[in-house]
Design an enzyme around this catalytic site. Sequence first.
Site, short mmCIF file in Angstrom:
data_model
loop_
_atom_site.label_atom_id
_atom_site.label_comp_id
_atom_site.label_asym_id
_atom_site.label_seq_id
_atom_site.Cartn_x
_atom_site.Cartn_y
_atom_site.Cartn_z
N ASP A 196 -7.20 15.47 -23.18
CA ASP A 196 -7.19 14.02 -22.99
C ASP A 196 -6.50 13.42 -24.23
O ASP A 196 -7.09 13.36 -25.30
CB ASP A 196 -8.63 13.53 -22.87
N TYR A 214 0.86 -1.19 0.00
CA TYR A 214 0.00 0.00 0.00
C TYR A 214 0.89 1.24 0.00
O TYR A 214 1.90 1.28 0.72
CB TYR A 214 -0.90 0.03 1.25
N ARG A 236 -1.67 -1.48 -19.10
CA ARG A 236 -2.99 -0.86 -18.94
C ARG A 236 -2.92 0.12 -17.76
O ARG A 236 -2.63 -0.30 -16.64
CB ARG A 236 -4.00 -1.97 -18.68
N LYS A 274 -2.56 2.50 -25.11
CA LYS A 274 -3.08 2.59 -26.48
C LYS A 274 -1.88 2.77 -27.43
O LYS A 274 -1.01 1.91 -27.48
CB LYS A 274 -4.11 3.72 -26.58
N THR A 328 -3.93 7.55 -21.23
CA THR A 328 -3.70 6.16 -20.85
C THR A 328 -2.28 5.82 -21.28
O THR A 328 -1.63 6.57 -22.01
CB THR A 328 -4.67 5.20 -21.59
N GLU A 339 -0.60 4.81 -0.48
CA GLU A 339 -1.42 6.00 -0.73
C GLU A 339 -0.62 7.26 -0.40
O GLU A 339 0.20 7.27 0.51
CB GLU A 339 -2.69 5.94 0.13
N1 DSN Z 1 -12.11 2.32 -24.32
C1 DSN Z 1 -11.35 3.39 -24.90
C2 DSN Z 1 -11.44 3.37 -26.39
O1 DSN Z 1 -11.64 2.32 -26.93
O2 DSN Z 1 -11.29 4.40 -27.01
C3 DSN Z 1 -11.73 4.69 -24.36
O3 DSN Z 1 -12.14 4.58 -23.03
#
Ligand code: DSN
Length: 474
Positions: A239, A62, A277, A271, A268, A64
């Site tokens: 974003d 942990y 992830r 991607k 994120t 935090e």
């Molecule tokens: N799930 C993501 C996407 O496929 O674009 C966005 O949250």
Amino acid sequence: MTPVSSIYTQMLDVIAAVEPRVADATRQELTDQRASLKLIASENYASLPTLLAMGTWLSDKYAEGTIGHRFYAGCRNIDTVESVAAEHARALFGAAHAYVQPHSGIDANLVAYWAILNHRIESPTLKRLEKATVNDLTEADWEDLRHEFNSQRVMGMSLDAGGHLTHGFRHNISGKMFTQHSYGTNPTTGLIDYDALRATAREFRPLIIVAGYSAYPRRVNFARMREIADEVGATLFVDMAHFAGLVAGKVFTGEEDPVPYAHVVASTTHKSLRGPRGGFVLATPEYADAVDKGCPMVLGGPLGHVMAAKALAFAEARTAEFETYAQAIATNAQALGEGLAKRGVRLVTGGTDNHLLLLDVSAFGLTGRQAESALLESGVVTNRNSIPHDPNGAWYTSGIRIGTPALTTRGFTAADFDVVADLVATVLKAATPASTPKGPSKAKYVLEPGVADRVHARAAELLGNHPLYPELEL
Ligand code: DSN
């Protein structure tokens, strides 16, 4: 057997000894991913070091709080891991501050929203009650506080124009906690109309302007977005979850790089950036303290093992190889778009200049749901998506969203993507809505006999030329 194969084989044996179904599903997922044409624009394949970094005892701690300021004792190794990840993220994106704890993109966006509220809201009630504790607040004080924090305005891209749920959509917390007004795209060109956006912002006076998208196939001029934000006194929040890899790989530079223009950037890591992830937030110095309050304000305890993997992914993205990869994502998307267009597939905005494409499948008489299923039956994995002004809503949709980051990781070239375009177009042309007693179905479809098998066979040939995780003999 390669050393890394033996690591994974032994790992799966250890897992199987406790619960064989989990080991089997893990093994099967590799088989499935190897055998499918993954065109989901938001997915990728992380490197084996990145995957390995997640399977350790760093998960057991942990921690935090933030680096050097934790609510638990004994966090020195988590401090190291988090510092290294943040250091790489700052260097990679040229950011003043990086916060690498968010567990996902939605979490990263929530951290960003709360940080902006924290930093921007001059709450007279809080000021008046500065010395009071929560227990001293009366019902009337609470009512004032609710009003001061919940009546704030946000302007983000609408879902059907390509924005994300967290950009103020009514069924998301962002649409509930803010008064929101979305901006769309020009009905003729499908592109962001900055003059219209500016006019709306001048009228609506948002506290936050959100830029970024998950289904808009074009680049954004962040300098222009910042100009508009400054004119109306808004904070610019970007974003960049979808295109972080293109920023890291220097495909998006100058006014297309959000980092020099935004006050806060969230993303994120899994991607186009090709990491584990997870999520992260970048901020200018004025927002840094508020961003660092993400945990425990809106996040649960940080995941030390995932931050370790983020550190590796950020380090990998700082290499010349990653720049070549990012450039190939964009070149391949162009080839895929041209291949589809010349085979009669209508693309929203007419093409792409990022990593994704939005196909309007209504011209084939299909809903997105039917197209998605027909493609899946043929071994092509995509996802259905609304298109601007979609008559079929967000469930059935009229669009299919596809992207090139994953197959580019496997080494697919522009020529391979022309073949992929042929396979996608072949399936769309061979599918028709199934009839039901009530008329044509919006979900079921019929595919001409033999098409799925032929597409599978051609896809298998391409995939065989570009094996996934070739160093894994599993
Ligand atoms: N799930 C993501 C996407 O496929 O674009 C966005 O949250």
